[in-house]
Write a protein that holds these residues in place. Structure first.
Motif, PDB file in Angstrom:
ATOM      1  N   GLU A  99       0.816  -1.211   0.000  1.00 60.35           N
ATOM      2  CA  GLU A  99       0.000   0.000   0.000  1.00 60.35           C
ATOM      3  C   GLU A  99       0.850   1.261   0.000  1.00 60.35           C
ATOM      4  N   ASP A 100       1.847   1.277   0.875  1.00 62.11           N
ATOM      5  CA  ASP A 100       2.679   2.474   1.010  1.00 62.11           C
ATOM      6  C   ASP A 100       4.013   2.053   1.611  1.00 62.11           C
ATOM      7  N   ALA A 101       4.952   1.680   0.751  1.00 66.32           N
ATOM      8  CA  ALA A 101       6.257   1.194   1.211  1.00 66.32           C
ATOM      9  C   ALA A 101       7.007   2.273   1.982  1.00 66.32           C
ATOM     10  N   ALA A 102       6.866   3.527   1.555  1.00 67.26           N
ATOM     11  CA  ALA A 102       7.571   4.618   2.226  1.00 67.26           C
ATOM     12  C   ALA A 102       7.081   4.789   3.658  1.00 67.26           C
ATOM     13  N   MET A 103       5.753   4.694   3.867  1.00 67.87           N
ATOM     14  CA  MET A 103       5.215   4.810   5.214  1.00 67.87           C
ATOM     15  C   MET A 103       5.699   3.661   6.092  1.00 67.87           C
ATOM     16  N   MET A 104       5.759   2.455   5.538  1.00 63.91           N
ATOM     17  CA  MET A 104       6.224   1.311   6.307  1.00 63.91           C
ATOM     18  C   MET A 104       7.670   1.506   6.756  1.00 63.91           C
ATOM     19  N   GLU A 105       8.541   1.929   5.843  1.00 64.33           N
ATOM     20  CA  GLU A 105       9.941   2.138   6.197  1.00 64.33           C
ATOM     21  C   GLU A 105      10.083   3.264   7.215  1.00 64.33           C
ATOM     22  N   ALA A 106       9.279   4.311   7.068  1.00 62.15           N
ATOM     23  CA  ALA A 106       9.319   5.415   8.030  1.00 62.15           C
ATOM     24  C   ALA A 106       8.882   4.945   9.414  1.00 62.15           C
ATOM     25  N   ALA A 107       7.912   4.044   9.456  1.00 61.17           N
ATOM     26  CA  ALA A 107       7.442   3.519  10.738  1.00 61.17           C
ATOM     27  C   ALA A 107       8.540   2.719  11.437  1.00 61.17           C
ATOM     28  N   PHE A 108       9.220   1.852  10.699  1.00 62.92           N
ATOM     29  CA  PHE A 108      10.300   1.069  11.308  1.00 62.92           C
ATOM     30  C   PHE A 108      11.432   1.983  11.785  1.00 62.92           C
ATOM     31  N   ALA A 109      11.725   3.024  11.036  1.00 61.04           N
ATOM     32  CA  ALA A 109      12.766   3.969  11.449  1.00 61.04           C
ATOM     33  C   ALA A 109      12.359   4.698  12.729  1.00 61.04           C
ATOM     34  N   GLU A 110      11.077   5.067  12.828  1.00 62.56           N
ATOM     35  CA  GLU A 110      10.596   5.763  14.024  1.00 62.56           C
ATOM     36  C   GLU A 110      10.611   4.835  15.239  1.00 62.56           C
ATOM     37  N   VAL A 111      10.282   3.565  15.029  1.00 60.40           N
ATOM     38  CA  VAL A 111      10.344   2.591  16.126  1.00 60.40           C
ATOM     39  C   VAL A 111      11.775   2.469  16.642  1.00 60.40           C
ATOM     40  N   SER A 112      12.734   2.370  15.746  1.00 59.86           N
ATOM     41  CA  SER A 112      14.137   2.276  16.150  1.00 59.86           C
ATOM     42  C   SER A 112      14.560   3.508  16.941  1.00 59.86           C
ATOM     43  N   SER A 113      14.136   4.680  16.502  1.00 62.30           N
ATOM     44  CA  SER A 113      14.476   5.915  17.206  1.00 62.30           C
ATOM     45  C   SER A 113      13.868   5.931  18.610  1.00 62.30           C
TER      46      SER A 113
END
Length: 216
Positions: A99-113
């Protein structure tokens, strides 16, 4: 009083929202808890729970002393009214890659932060709200998170939410408001924290299922 309330909200909006959520949840439900001592008082951890209704994150927030950064489906994140609470509690919207690969990657990056900053992150590993009250297979997103951030995992289970007006029992959520009346009994059960090296999806799902038991 109004001026002081506005000033406090501008300083710490998250804590004022948490208080409002606490009031709302305890107005609608009789919430009992057990095992809250297993949630670390400081430092990072991932909390995992079964997903029964549209207000699961609010129920867990009302029960826990520490703020939690919930990862949730972007459609739930945008739910009318609740979206205000989710945004100001710094929830993390996520979408499937198709659906939205960019949103998924941004979510994983935010979780790591968030985990690097010592925060709690809440996950619903089923990836969707149950349609039949049963726990769906856990998706592999949590293993990706733990590979990048080896932190303790705390299993949790909501009990008694199936059949509430925010669940999908007998049709869409809110199709039968207050069908169980006010002050229906629900429970949040929390198990001991698990080290990241011991996590496997079937075993983690079993832990959550055992905490929930037969009470959906």
């Amino acid at each position: 009083n109004a001026a002081v309330a506005v000033y406090i909200y501008r300083l710490v909006p998250e804590f004022l929202l948490r208080f409002i959520v606490w009031m709302l949840i305890h107005t609608v439900y009789r919430l009992r808890t057990r095992g809250l001592e297993h949630i670390p008082e400081d430092g990072p951890a991932v909390l995992v729970c079964n997903h029964v209704s549209f207000v699961d994150a609010l129920v867990i927030s009302a029960a826990c002393r520490r703020p939690i950064r919930f990862v949730m489906d972007h459609r739930i994140f945008r739910w009318p009214v609740l979206s205000f609470v989710f945004r100001h509690s710094r929830a993390i919207p996520i979408a499937p890659a198709k659906e939205d690969a960019a949103m998924m990657e941004a979510a994983f990056a935010e979780v790591s932060s968030a985990l690097a900053a010592g925060e709690l992150v809440g996950l619903f590993p089923e990836g969707r709200i149950t349609f039949d009250g049963e726990i769906s297979p856990f998706r592999p997103g949590i293993t990706r998170i733990l590979d990048a951030n080896p932190v303790p995992v705390v299993p949790m289970a909501l009990r008694g939410m199936w059949g509430s007006m925010f669940s999908r029992k007998d049709g869409p959520a809110l199709s039968r408001p207050l069908r169980r009346g006010l002050f229906s009994r629900i429970e949040l059960a929390v198990g001991p924290a698990l080290p990241p090296e011991r996590i496997c999806l079937p075993g983690l799902q079993l832990q959550v299922a055992e905490l929930r038991g037969d009470w959906k």
